[in-house]
Design a protein around this motif. Structure first.
Motif, PDB file in Angstrom:
ATOM      1  N   ASP A 213       0.844  -1.207   0.000  1.00 17.49           N
ATOM      2  CA  ASP A 213       0.000   0.000   0.000  1.00 17.49           C
ATOM      3  C   ASP A 213       0.872   1.246   0.000  1.00 17.49           C
ATOM      4  OD1 ASP A 213      -0.243   1.260   3.108  1.00 17.49           O
ATOM      5  OD2 ASP A 213       0.421  -0.817   2.995  1.00 17.49           O
ATOM      6  N   ARG A 215       0.352   4.068   1.614  1.00 19.28           N
ATOM      7  CA  ARG A 215       0.263   4.926   2.799  1.00 19.28           C
ATOM      8  C   ARG A 215       1.658   5.379   3.230  1.00 19.28           C
ATOM      9  NH1 ARG A 215      -3.331   0.778   3.221  1.00 19.28           N
ATOM     10  NH2 ARG A 215      -5.542   1.367   3.453  1.00 19.28           N
ATOM     11  N   HIS A 253      -2.281   2.514   9.380  1.00 13.29           N
ATOM     12  CA  HIS A 253      -3.357   2.993   8.490  1.00 13.29           C
ATOM     13  C   HIS A 253      -4.117   4.087   9.234  1.00 13.29           C
ATOM     14  CE1 HIS A 253      -6.582   0.594  10.567  1.00 13.29           C
ATOM     15  NE2 HIS A 253      -5.553  -0.196  10.846  1.00 13.29           N
ATOM     16  N   HIS A 254      -3.375   5.041   9.730  1.00 14.21           N
ATOM     17  CA  HIS A 254      -3.892   6.083  10.611  1.00 14.21           C
ATOM     18  C   HIS A 254      -5.105   6.795   9.998  1.00 14.21           C
ATOM     19  CE1 HIS A 254      -3.713   9.122  13.764  1.00 14.21           C
ATOM     20  NE2 HIS A 254      -3.815  10.058  12.842  1.00 14.21           N
ATOM     21  N   GLY A 255      -6.166   6.881  10.796  1.00 10.08           N
ATOM     22  CA  GLY A 255      -7.358   7.610  10.370  1.00 10.08           C
ATOM     23  C   GLY A 255      -8.287   6.847   9.458  1.00 10.08           C
ATOM     24  N   GLU A 256      -8.025   5.558   9.235  1.00  9.08           N
ATOM     25  CA  GLU A 256      -8.847   4.752   8.338  1.00  9.08           C
ATOM     26  C   GLU A 256      -9.390   3.533   9.080  1.00  9.08           C
ATOM     27  OE1 GLU A 256      -6.548   5.388   4.078  1.00  9.08           O
ATOM     28  OE2 GLU A 256      -5.964   3.738   5.385  1.00  9.08           O
ATOM     29  N   PRO A 257     -10.460   2.940   8.571  1.00  6.50           N
ATOM     30  CA  PRO A 257     -10.923   1.668   9.134  1.00  6.50           C
ATOM     31  C   PRO A 257      -9.953   0.544   8.787  1.00  6.50           C
ATOM     32  CG  PRO A 257     -12.202   2.239   7.184  1.00  6.50           C
ATOM     33  CD  PRO A 257     -11.339   3.435   7.501  1.00  6.50           C
ATOM     34  N   ASN A 258     -10.162  -0.617   9.335  1.00  7.00           N
ATOM     35  CA  ASN A 258      -9.293  -1.757   9.074  1.00  7.00           C
ATOM     36  C   ASN A 258      -9.296  -2.097   7.588  1.00  7.00           C
ATOM     37  OD1 ASN A 258      -8.191  -4.413   8.808  1.00  7.00           O
ATOM     38  ND2 ASN A 258      -8.622  -4.789  10.953  1.00  7.00           N
ATOM     39  N   PRO A 259      -8.152  -2.019   6.914  1.00  5.46           N
ATOM     40  CA  PRO A 259      -8.122  -2.278   5.465  1.00  5.46           C
ATOM     41  C   PRO A 259      -8.543  -3.690   5.085  1.00  5.46           C
ATOM     42  CG  PRO A 259      -6.162  -1.082   6.151  1.00  5.46           C
ATOM     43  CD  PRO A 259      -6.850  -1.523   7.410  1.00  5.46           C
ATOM     44  N   SER A 262     -12.292  -3.393   4.558  1.00  2.51           N
ATOM     45  CA  SER A 262     -12.754  -2.177   3.886  1.00  2.51           C
ATOM     46  C   SER A 262     -12.176  -2.103   2.481  1.00  2.51           C
ATOM     47  CB  SER A 262     -12.321  -0.933   4.682  1.00  2.51           C
ATOM     48  OG  SER A 262     -12.733  -1.026   6.033  1.00  2.51           O
ATOM     49  N   LEU A 264     -10.543   0.307   0.350  1.00  2.00           N
ATOM     50  CA  LEU A 264      -9.903   1.614   0.452  1.00  2.00           C
ATOM     51  C   LEU A 264      -9.002   1.874  -0.752  1.00  2.00           C
ATOM     52  CD1 LEU A 264      -8.955   1.418   4.251  1.00  2.00           C
ATOM     53  CD2 LEU A 264     -10.968   2.490   3.226  1.00  2.00           C
ATOM     54  N   THR A 265      -8.915   3.144  -1.142  1.00  2.00           N
ATOM     55  CA  THR A 265      -8.142   3.532  -2.323  1.00  2.00           C
ATOM     56  C   THR A 265      -6.674   3.114  -2.251  1.00  2.00           C
ATOM     57  OG1 THR A 265      -9.619   5.396  -2.751  1.00  2.00           O
ATOM     58  CG2 THR A 265      -7.425   5.490  -3.740  1.00  2.00           C
TER      59      THR A 265
END
Length: 510
Positions: A213, A215, A253-259, A262, A264-265
């Motif tokens: 990822d 991030r 993955h700060h500030g996001e739900p569990n990838p 989810s 996620l982009t």
């Protein structure tokens, strides 16, 4: 090894010269049970991880010495017999114990990320300069340590031994925890993994997760490469705390739900890569080198989305194109971004490509290597998109560099680095002309390193220069000059302000 500041350069390189080789570490001891710090011993009021007795006192000395004294204190240690390897070890371990890779794997955490870059700069330095990058990094650690204290004073805790899996279960436990983005389970699992598996096996897993990822703009991949490269010098027996820190960073993955649950982009390209990997046979790495494909793929990467970049790269491999022709396009894309918007995003396009290409060259598993190549291609559009949010992006292209007319005064390396302070575009043209007319790239590389020592004030000065100067040799000869010439957009100029540390370090080390 002679443990004095005057260690001959051949001995120094003998100890640490394996920094660019494949992971074949000489010290493959399984780390023993790490003792906890008692309440009486702990200076930070918690059960912090404690290192082995051979290095713990030196790490404590670094942690407890004030910044305004750290150069002189460690110079005394060097003169009294402390080796380069010991100082490098203390620097890395102090970083992973005291600096948290959150909320981003960057910012203050560069105290850890920059250690290998400083080490590479030392390896490439003449005798009189080889301590400069390491002492600069000691000073930089103290600033990051202070920032971490301001942000909550995080300290790596001792491993929860009751949760560490048995040796035969450690690998699967680690994979499950990483796939589920489970921080606590992964922390215990990586401890069990390091104690039971070899360095090469562990590297394969970390490389796999380091490229999944985007991030933290590539810092995860950078940490994978830099941590293992430093461990090659200091020894595998120090791996457990380093790889616990790395695992914690990879799961950021700060500030996001569990990838894992989810859509996620930042994970979209990884899913496309996943869909391709099993469809390749063992012949994908034996294609044909084609410079024209490099130029065409460079054009593709200018406009592609991350998912499209994966698909187009996979098609080239399936059509029989050699991976080096694709790697050349990735390097050139990173160099081109420097020309279009010199700054923090384009800089990380270079340092991340350096890290992912190192992992690609080092990994053994064909599927891991394929993932690294496809994900490196996906990261290029991510960086281009990030640049758009940072302001104006110029329309300059790196494949036009060799067609530009050089300014008449740029006839030497000295003048090239003077031009950097006046006009970086002219400096780049001058560098291209210098190299195209027989000038030695090594002269530019040596001068750039010297200027980083004198002028460098930020971890990115070391990270960027170590990456691009190394990668000159990773790019195919046809494209090398353009790549190095583009780097002048972020290399230091000869009239930049001195950082003030060099004289102090040389005086202290003697």
């Amino acid at each position: 090894m002679n443990r004095t500041a005057g260690t001959p350069r051949r001995s120094f390189l003998g100890v640490c010269g394996g920094a660019t080789a494949a992971l074949a570490l000489s010290e493959l001891d399984i780390i023993n049970h790490l003792p906890r710090v008692s309440a009486a011993e702990a200076t930070l009021g918690q059960q912090a991880v404690r290192f082995s007795d051979d290095i713990e006192p030196l790490v404590r000395l670094l942690e407890e010495t004030p910044r305004n004294r750290v150069v002189e204190v460690f110079a005394d240690k060097v003169r009294s017999g402390t080796s380069y390897r010991e100082v490098l070890t203390a620097l890395l371990l102090a970083g992973v114990r005291n600096v948290e890779p959150r909320p981003s794997v960057g910012f203050k955490f560069h105290a850890v990320l920059v250690v290998n870059s400083a080490h590479l700069a030392s390896l490439a330095s003449p005798d009189q300069d080889r301590w400069l990058p390491i002492f600069w990094a000691l000073d930089y650690f103290k600033s990051s340590q202070a920032r971490d204290v301001q942000e909550g004073n995080w300290t790596m805790a001792a491993v929860n031994e009751s949760s560490v899996p048995a040796p035969h279960q450690a690998r699967q436990a680690f994979v499950d925890a990483m796939d589920n983005w489970d921080v606590d389970a992964a922390d215990a699992a990586v401890a069990g993994l390091v104690r039971s598996a070899g360095a090469n096996e562990v590297f394969e897993l970390m490389a796999h997760y380091g490229c999944r990822d985007f991030r933290s703009i590539g810092h995860k991949a950078i940490f994978v490469a830099n941590s293992f490269r430093t461990l090659q010098c200091i020894g595998w027996r120090y791996a457990e705390p380093v790889l616990r820190s790395l695992t914690y960073a990879l799961l950021n993955h700060h500030g996001e739900p569990n990838p894992s649950t989810s859509d996620l982009t930042p994970d979209a390209a990884w899913r496309v890569t996943d869909s391709f990997v099993d469809g390749f046979d063992d012949q994908w790495n034996s294609g044909k080198l084609d410079p024209s494909v490099t130029v065409a793929h460079l054009q593709t990467l200018r406009d592609a989305t991350p998912e499209q970049a994966v698909r187009e790269t996979a098609k080239l491999l399936q059509s029989g194109i050699h991976p080096q022709s694709i790697a050349d396009a990735l390097f050139l894309s990173a160099g081109e971004m420097l020309m279009q918007q010199p700054g923090i995003i384009s800089l990380h396009s270079s340092t991340t490509t350096n890290a992912m290409q190192y992992a690609y060259r080092t990994a053994r598993d064909p599927k891991t290597r394929l993932r690294l190549l496809l994900q490196n291609a996906a990261f290029i559009p991510h960086f281009r998109s990030s640049m758009q949010s940072r302001g104006k992006v110029a329309t300059k292209t790196i494949d036009q560099l060799q067609d530009l007319e050089a300014p008449e005064q740029a006839t030497s390396v000295t003048k090239i680095f003077e031009l950097i302070n006046d006009n970086r575009e002219e400096a780049s043209r001058g560098a291209m002309a210098f190299l195209a007319t027989g000038g030695q790239a090594e002269q530019m590389i040596h001068t750039a390193r010297q200027l980083v020592f004198l002028k460098g004030n930020d971890s990115h000065d070391y990270k960027f220069s170590s990456a691009v100067l190394e990668d000159f040799y990773a790019v195919s000869p046809k494209f090398r000059n353009s790549y190095l010439a583009a780097s002048t957009y972020l290399l230091p100029g000869s009239r930049d302000r001195d950082n003030g540390l060099v004289d102090r370090i040389r005086s202290a080390v003697g």
